[in-house]
Motif scaffolding. Structure first.
Motif, PDB file in Angstrom:
ATOM      1  N   LEU A  33      29.066  50.154  34.501  1.00 43.22           N
ATOM      2  CA  LEU A  33      29.946  49.780  35.607  1.00 43.22           C
ATOM      3  C   LEU A  33      31.377  50.260  35.376  1.00 43.22           C
ATOM      4  O   LEU A  33      32.035  50.735  36.299  1.00 43.22           O
ATOM      5  CB  LEU A  33      29.918  48.252  35.782  1.00 43.22           C
ATOM      6  CG  LEU A  33      30.709  47.698  36.956  1.00 43.22           C
ATOM      7  CD1 LEU A  33      30.169  48.202  38.277  1.00 43.22           C
ATOM      8  CD2 LEU A  33      30.711  46.172  36.937  1.00 43.22           C
ATOM      9  N   PRO A 166      37.467  50.717  43.390  1.00 42.84           N
ATOM     10  CA  PRO A 166      37.649  49.471  42.644  1.00 42.84           C
ATOM     11  C   PRO A 166      37.080  48.260  43.387  1.00 42.84           C
ATOM     12  O   PRO A 166      36.522  47.356  42.771  1.00 42.84           O
ATOM     13  CB  PRO A 166      39.172  49.378  42.494  1.00 42.84           C
ATOM     14  CG  PRO A 166      39.631  50.794  42.446  1.00 42.84           C
ATOM     15  CD  PRO A 166      38.714  51.515  43.418  1.00 42.84           C
ATOM     16  N   ARG A 167      37.187  48.257  44.716  1.00 41.16           N
ATOM     17  CA  ARG A 167      36.650  47.117  45.465  1.00 41.16           C
ATOM     18  C   ARG A 167      35.129  47.061  45.389  1.00 41.16           C
ATOM     19  O   ARG A 167      34.530  45.985  45.298  1.00 41.16           O
ATOM     20  CB  ARG A 167      37.109  47.174  46.918  1.00 41.16           C
ATOM     21  CG  ARG A 167      38.601  46.958  47.054  1.00 41.16           C
ATOM     22  CD  ARG A 167      39.085  47.419  48.394  1.00 41.16           C
ATOM     23  NE  ARG A 167      38.904  48.861  48.530  1.00 41.16           N
ATOM     24  CZ  ARG A 167      38.314  49.449  49.538  1.00 41.16           C
ATOM     25  NH1 ARG A 167      37.837  48.749  50.547  1.00 41.16           N
ATOM     26  NH2 ARG A 167      38.189  50.755  49.567  1.00 41.16           N
ATOM     27  N   ILE A 169      33.492  48.085  42.900  1.00 38.00           N
ATOM     28  CA  ILE A 169      33.228  47.599  41.544  1.00 38.00           C
ATOM     29  C   ILE A 169      33.316  46.076  41.531  1.00 38.00           C
ATOM     30  O   ILE A 169      32.545  45.401  40.841  1.00 38.00           O
ATOM     31  CB  ILE A 169      34.196  48.269  40.547  1.00 38.00           C
ATOM     32  CG1 ILE A 169      33.720  49.710  40.334  1.00 38.00           C
ATOM     33  CG2 ILE A 169      34.269  47.504  39.231  1.00 38.00           C
ATOM     34  CD1 ILE A 169      34.564  50.540  39.421  1.00 38.00           C
ATOM     35  N   GLY A 170      34.210  45.519  42.340  1.00 45.21           N
ATOM     36  CA  GLY A 170      34.275  44.068  42.482  1.00 45.21           C
ATOM     37  C   GLY A 170      32.980  43.507  43.028  1.00 45.21           C
ATOM     38  O   GLY A 170      32.433  42.530  42.512  1.00 45.21           O
ATOM     39  N   SER A 173      30.263  43.838  40.435  1.00 41.46           N
ATOM     40  CA  SER A 173      30.475  42.815  39.399  1.00 41.46           C
ATOM     41  C   SER A 173      29.927  41.480  39.871  1.00 41.46           C
ATOM     42  O   SER A 173      29.217  40.790  39.150  1.00 41.46           O
ATOM     43  CB  SER A 173      31.968  42.630  39.101  1.00 41.46           C
ATOM     44  OG  SER A 173      32.536  43.787  38.568  1.00 41.46           O
ATOM     45  N   ALA A 174      30.275  41.128  41.103  1.00 43.30           N
ATOM     46  CA  ALA A 174      29.844  39.836  41.646  1.00 43.30           C
ATOM     47  C   ALA A 174      28.321  39.742  41.648  1.00 43.30           C
ATOM     48  O   ALA A 174      27.749  38.661  41.493  1.00 43.30           O
ATOM     49  CB  ALA A 174      30.392  39.650  43.058  1.00 43.30           C
ATOM     50  N   GLY A 176      26.491  41.076  39.424  1.00 41.45           N
ATOM     51  CA  GLY A 176      26.018  41.125  38.040  1.00 41.45           C
ATOM     52  C   GLY A 176      25.531  42.491  37.610  1.00 41.45           C
ATOM     53  O   GLY A 176      24.937  42.635  36.545  1.00 41.45           O
TER      54      GLY A 176
ATOM     55  N   TYR B 212      29.540  35.646  38.041  1.00 41.79           N
ATOM     56  CA  TYR B 212      29.935  36.845  37.327  1.00 41.79           C
ATOM     57  C   TYR B 212      31.441  37.042  37.429  1.00 41.79           C
ATOM     58  O   TYR B 212      32.052  36.707  38.442  1.00 41.79           O
ATOM     59  CB  TYR B 212      29.193  38.068  37.870  1.00 41.79           C
ATOM     60  CG  TYR B 212      27.753  38.098  37.412  1.00 41.79           C
ATOM     61  CD1 TYR B 212      27.443  38.344  36.077  1.00 41.79           C
ATOM     62  CD2 TYR B 212      26.706  37.873  38.308  1.00 41.79           C
ATOM     63  CE1 TYR B 212      26.121  38.363  35.653  1.00 41.79           C
ATOM     64  CE2 TYR B 212      25.394  37.894  37.893  1.00 41.79           C
ATOM     65  CZ  TYR B 212      25.107  38.135  36.556  1.00 41.79           C
ATOM     66  OH  TYR B 212      23.810  38.148  36.128  1.00 41.79           O
ATOM     67  N   ASP B 213      31.996  37.585  36.378  1.00 41.06           N
ATOM     68  CA  ASP B 213      33.426  37.895  36.293  1.00 41.06           C
ATOM     69  C   ASP B 213      33.700  39.124  37.153  1.00 41.06           C
ATOM     70  O   ASP B 213      33.298  40.228  36.819  1.00 41.06           O
ATOM     71  CB  ASP B 213      33.762  38.156  34.818  1.00 41.06           C
ATOM     72  CG  ASP B 213      35.183  38.648  34.623  1.00 41.06           C
ATOM     73  OD1 ASP B 213      35.973  38.608  35.593  1.00 41.06           O
ATOM     74  OD2 ASP B 213      35.501  39.066  33.497  1.00 41.06           O
ATOM     75  N   VAL B 214      34.343  38.918  38.269  1.00 42.32           N
ATOM     76  CA  VAL B 214      34.616  40.014  39.195  1.00 42.32           C
ATOM     77  C   VAL B 214      35.916  40.717  38.839  1.00 42.32           C
ATOM     78  O   VAL B 214      36.038  41.940  38.900  1.00 42.32           O
ATOM     79  CB  VAL B 214      34.686  39.473  40.644  1.00 42.32           C
ATOM     80  CG1 VAL B 214      35.227  40.521  41.600  1.00 42.32           C
ATOM     81  CG2 VAL B 214      33.310  39.001  41.092  1.00 42.32           C
ATOM     82  N   TYR B 217      36.496  43.955  35.723  1.00 38.71           N
ATOM     83  CA  TYR B 217      36.193  45.358  35.998  1.00 38.71           C
ATOM     84  C   TYR B 217      36.948  45.870  37.225  1.00 38.71           C
ATOM     85  O   TYR B 217      37.303  47.044  37.299  1.00 38.71           O
ATOM     86  CB  TYR B 217      34.686  45.561  36.181  1.00 38.71           C
ATOM     87  CG  TYR B 217      33.908  45.405  34.894  1.00 38.71           C
ATOM     88  CD1 TYR B 217      34.227  46.159  33.774  1.00 38.71           C
ATOM     89  CD2 TYR B 217      32.850  44.508  34.793  1.00 38.71           C
ATOM     90  CE1 TYR B 217      33.520  46.019  32.589  1.00 38.71           C
ATOM     91  CE2 TYR B 217      32.135  44.363  33.622  1.00 38.71           C
ATOM     92  CZ  TYR B 217      32.475  45.123  32.518  1.00 38.71           C
ATOM     93  OH  TYR B 217      31.774  44.987  31.346  1.00 38.71           O
ATOM     94  N   THR B 218      37.169  44.987  38.198  1.00 37.78           N
ATOM     95  CA  THR B 218      37.854  45.417  39.415  1.00 37.78           C
ATOM     96  C   THR B 218      39.302  45.773  39.115  1.00 37.78           C
ATOM     97  O   THR B 218      39.795  46.834  39.523  1.00 37.78           O
ATOM     98  CB  THR B 218      37.811  44.294  40.468  1.00 37.78           C
ATOM     99  OG1 THR B 218      36.485  43.789  40.542  1.00 37.78           O
ATOM    100  CG2 THR B 218      38.251  44.792  41.814  1.00 37.78           C
TER     101      THR B 218
END
Lengths: 623, 623
Positions: A33, A166-167, A169-170, A173-174, A176, B212-214, B217-218
């Motif tokens: 990621l 980047p968004r 990636i957010g 991330s959320a 997982g 999850y930690d958003v 990485y963002t």
């Protein structure tokens, strides 16, 4: 001399089509990621879980049953019993009944039995321990983010072809996701041929005609810019067996092989053999200038393009024909902002029946309009590219581009910033430091006389001239400085040189500067004076000086010749001798003046240059 | 509950000033040439050598003395004796006399005695061995590139602040430079706090409220976008000692420390302590929404910004206040193309006395004009950012933005491509595959009823609706498909569920869908029919079903609840049951229709969607 001739040149369109017919796609790879930013998603990603995964308190406060707050307000609060607390990251250990509340933190799990929450700001502690006064009424769901309200399992999260921001990636991330399937970058192998090439960082032996390999790193940077993954192969030399081995290895390992210098006779022979044995030659020669000897084909399973050896030709062919194909394969969109329109700063003539790829520079005139001027020091010169901002494609039928005619410039990349100031003229160390104080200037060290000529033609903003030059041009003097010039000699002056007369009378080898330079003009004036003293003439005295005609272009070059022991005396500046730790015999000082095009004195960069000159160009002050 | 209050909020301008007052510059580092692309040169680079380093033949042909060719032409060639040959990369072993020539390759060193060359095309072999006929006359210097003609030693090659392009890499290669002094990227440490956070790739326990930690990485991706070098620190949890240790470590190692979630009470306590002991708190609370609880200060020698924990708030504060400071320190120019103007698609109301940073989406209307609509699923939702294209800053005094009023949108980055198609409506697996065939669509799965409402308001291009929904909106039907719906049960159907009646009569736990969804509408219709059969009413039957009100938002969520053993029966699609390997009891099939805004049927993306629907949406065909 056996030479391959390029007959039946392909049209540029045919060459493009040939490259497009070669598959460059590199498939799919999975990246972590944290490396996914800017990559292109290869397939749709659906949410595999609900986000959040539970009903979540949106604020700090009290979880409760909405029904228990009906009718409550500031004056008439609801009184509830606090039966526990829930923090973020904890499983609730309470189950609320009617009339009960639980303290809850932002992000914590709503406890069973609760259907809403009240922020702490709308509550008060009751007088009785273990009770809270709720001073507002809430509806079921208030201040709660329900499971899946952000993203629900099964939802389409990101589609194929998305360029990951980047968004995104957010979002990933959320969900997982810690590994992302992306389009692999096309692997582009770069093979430079030519016995004379040395990789930067190595030592070149100029007397053997060695030069640094320009194309490898330049093309590699272009490949990366276009979204490819560049692989530099060891330099192949001109030895056939080694060249063939490297070409075959690159073809095996890469999606595309680029060779440069592949148009020399020996390289062409090898490439022909490899292509004949296992491959396919689609295009041999294209009606484009520069770039005529370009090759397109297949080498084993890899696509293959043969680039010319000259840096300008190689880069022009690369950016016009190859970069678009790499971008297409990498799914990197063509930059939209990469063209600029302007007017030709002077007439330019063409006689070729080929598409002309003309490197051009840009300069803003006094009215803020963009002027476009050709930059051409020849295909062999790296500065033809470094001093240019983009390319104008001139169609084969065009004989002239008139001064003032509108042209479209394809910038080398969308983030090209044309220079704020265009200066031409004398090469001078003090000037170099003055330029450092300006934002993004361009300076072409063409010498004093050509500078005045160009200033008269109206292209540059300023000309920097030195020595006793007759001013025949309408210009505004912005300021200047003096520089001490003379003869650079080895440290300690072993030949005890004291002046110009000794160069005439003794057996000393001089290295001079070109006639364009201010130093040469001053030297000629000094020799004229000596001739008058001796009742001789300048030509006679000059003829007596060994190396008087051996002229180098840059201000440091003669001094460096002395340093290398290639000469006894070099024409140069005191500043240079100091810097290189050499001896110096002064012949006088000369003025360096900065002259502005009268139309450009209002330009911000010209005003800044004037300020920089006024604030002092003292060497120590500037260092 | 002990809470820090944010009194005396700083203005956004003060917050910016505070961040600007902190030095983020990371100094100079030397990088290899192949990694220099895009970096910012830290100091002037002067040429340390002449390029080329010798007088070089520009073509293949013959080196000679120009004087020997004077008067030569096609009819009357000059006849010269060939006394040797010089290849590229070799030291010449001949010294030309009058009447002599040497064969020479492109790029080879001009031999002593020669002052020009003639390309092979203008020569012929003479009848006598060892002679060449030259069919043109040349001047001294013709077809020769003199030493230093490209770049001369001492010339200013590149100035400080230059952003290194592939062409600059060409110039640096030519100069033999293999290591470049560049501005070091500011090192930005990222510390996420919060016990509930799990790094992507780990397992979240939703029942414990883990997510999850958003932000890590963002924000890291945002830092890299702005030209910084992001360093992720291990996740700090809420334990004070550990958090303090990580903060201090980050402050020691980085130029800037960003913490997120630092506004929770426990984190604030730790940060206060570290700042009090060695640091300086400049700003605590800013009049901006979202982002009020932002902190600015120094931690030891590092700059420090505390970001809110909610992803949207964190990213908004980051891009508005922090990214410009990183760009400034990295000398990365502010992107110029990052704003777009458009009209508000609907009225938007504001009541806050703070600067509002409003995430917005963009959609092109039928006339090609850009409509701007607010995207707000709350600060806790990652999709508030992922489904947005940029930000509108609304000044504190503004009460309303009227529909149609012009606004300026700051795109999240200059390469943001607004979606080509905006669709809203039913969440459906077939639809997901149809969307894969379009270029860069955006789809918001809001459910059927809200989709029709939004279509009526004129924002989306298309609405996708399912089930027996009364059409009260003027729309063009683009096509659709049928989907089989019913009850998803565990694999093998262990409870032998055969239909809806059993949910009423037996003790089975159902998970349903929200009332917005087409599946829920069909379920209600089916229950209505059952009630009619039984002379009962729907509400009574619904009351008898355990979990009838337990509704999830996405089409897969109930099936996943069954898979997890959290329910006996889930409302869902045959397709989903198949995909997840579960059992299925069909209750019928329902139409899914794609309805277009009548003004948008001419849009390219809408026409492409129509074609995609017409060409068949069969599942097998699409996979």
């Amino acid at each position: 001399m056996d030479r391959k001739e390029f007959r039946d040149l392909a049209s540029p369109a045919d060459a493009r089509e040939a490259i497009d017919s070669l598959p460059l796609e590199a498939g799919v790879e999975r990246v972590p990621l944290e490396e996914a930013r800017g990559r292109v998603l290869a397939e749709r990603l659906d949410a595999e879980l609900d986000v959040p995964g539970f009903d979540r308190a949106s604020l700090d406060g009290y979880a409760l049953r909405a029904r228990d707050t009906f009718g409550a307000d500031e004056a008439d609060p609801a009184r509830l019993t606090v039966v526990g607390e829930v923090h973020a990251g904890e499983e609730p250990d309470v189950d609320l009944e009617t009339g009960q509340a639980a303290e809850i933190s932002t992000g914590a799990v709503m406890p069973p039995g609760a259907d809403a929450m009240v922020p702490v700001e709308r509550t008060d502690e009751a007088d009785e321990a273990g009770e809270v006064l709720v001073r507002t009424s809430v509806a079921p769901g208030d201040n709660v983010m329900f499971a899946g309200a952000d993203v629900a399992a099964g939802e389409r999260a990101l589609g194929p072809g998305a360029r990951i921001t980047p968004r995104d990636i957010g979002l990933l991330s959320a969900l997982g996701v810690d590994e992302v399937p992306v389009r692999a970058r096309p692997k582009v192998g770069i093979v430079s041929t030519g016995d004379e090439l040395v990789r930067p960082g190595g030592d070149v032996e100029s007397e053997r005609g060695q030069i640094y390999d320009v194309n490898s790193y330049t093309i590699a940077a272009g490949v990366e810019d276009a979204g490819g993954d560049a692989v530099l192969y060891p330099h192949a030399g001109d030895e056939a067996t080694e060249m063939e081995r490297i070409l075959r290895q690159a073809a095996e390992e890469c999606d595309l092989v680029l060779s440069s210098g592949s148009t020399s006779a020996s390289a062409v022979d090898v490439i022909y053999r490899v292509i004949e044995e296992q491959g396919d030659l689609l295009v041999h020669g294209v009606a484009v200038k520069p770039g005529k000897p370009m090759l397109v084909g297949r080498l084993e399973e890899s696509a293959y393009v043969g680039l010319p050896g000259y840096p300008v030709s190689a880069m022009m062919v690369f950016r016009t024909f190859v970069a678009p194909a790499i971008r297409e394969a990498a799914d990197v969109p063509e930059p939209e902002t990469a063209t600029v329109t302007g007017r030709m700063a002077r007439q330019e003539r063409y006689a070729e029946g080929r598409l002309r790829l003309m490197p051009v520079g840009l300069v803003t005139d006094g009215d803020g309009e963009t002027l476009v001027y050709p930059v051409d020091k020849g295909s062999g010169a790296t500065t033809s590219l470094a001093h240019a901002d983009g390319v104008v494609e001139v169609e084969p039928g065009t004989d002239y581009l008139e001064e003032g005619s509108p042209v479209t410039v394809q910038l080398f990349s969308p983030d090209v910033r044309p220079p704020t100031l265009l200066g031409v003229g004398e090469d001078d160390p003090t000037l170099n430091r003055v330029l450092d104080r300006l934002e993004h200037p361009r300076y072409l060290p063409v010498g004093s006389r050509p500078a005045l000529r160009r200033l008269r033609d109206g292209i540059p903003d300023v000309a920097v001239v030195a020595g006793p030059i007759a001013r025949e041009v309408d210009a505004v003097d912005l300021g200047g400085w003096e520089r001490e010039w003379g003869l650079v000699v080895p440290a300690g002056n072993p030949d005890d040189v004291t002046g110009l007369a000794e160069l005439v009378d003794r057996d000393l080898r001089l290295v001079s500067r070109t006639t364009d330079s201010g130093l040469r003009t001053s030297l000629e004036a000094e020799l004229e004076a000596l001739a008058a003293e001796r009742d001789s003439d300048r030509t006679t005295l000059a003829g007596a000086i060994d190396g008087y005609q051996f002229a180098l272009r840059a201000h440091e070059s003669p001094a460096r010749a002395v340093q290398r022991d290639d000469a006894d005396v070099g024409l140069g500046l005191a500043d240079t001798a100091d810097r290189l730790g050499l001896g110096f015999v002064s012949l006088g000082s000369q003025q360096v003046r900065v002259l502005a095009n009268p139309d450009r004195t209002g330009k911000r960069s010209v005003r800044e240059l004037k300020r920089a000159l006024e604030s002092g160009v003292d060497v120590d002050e500037l260092e």
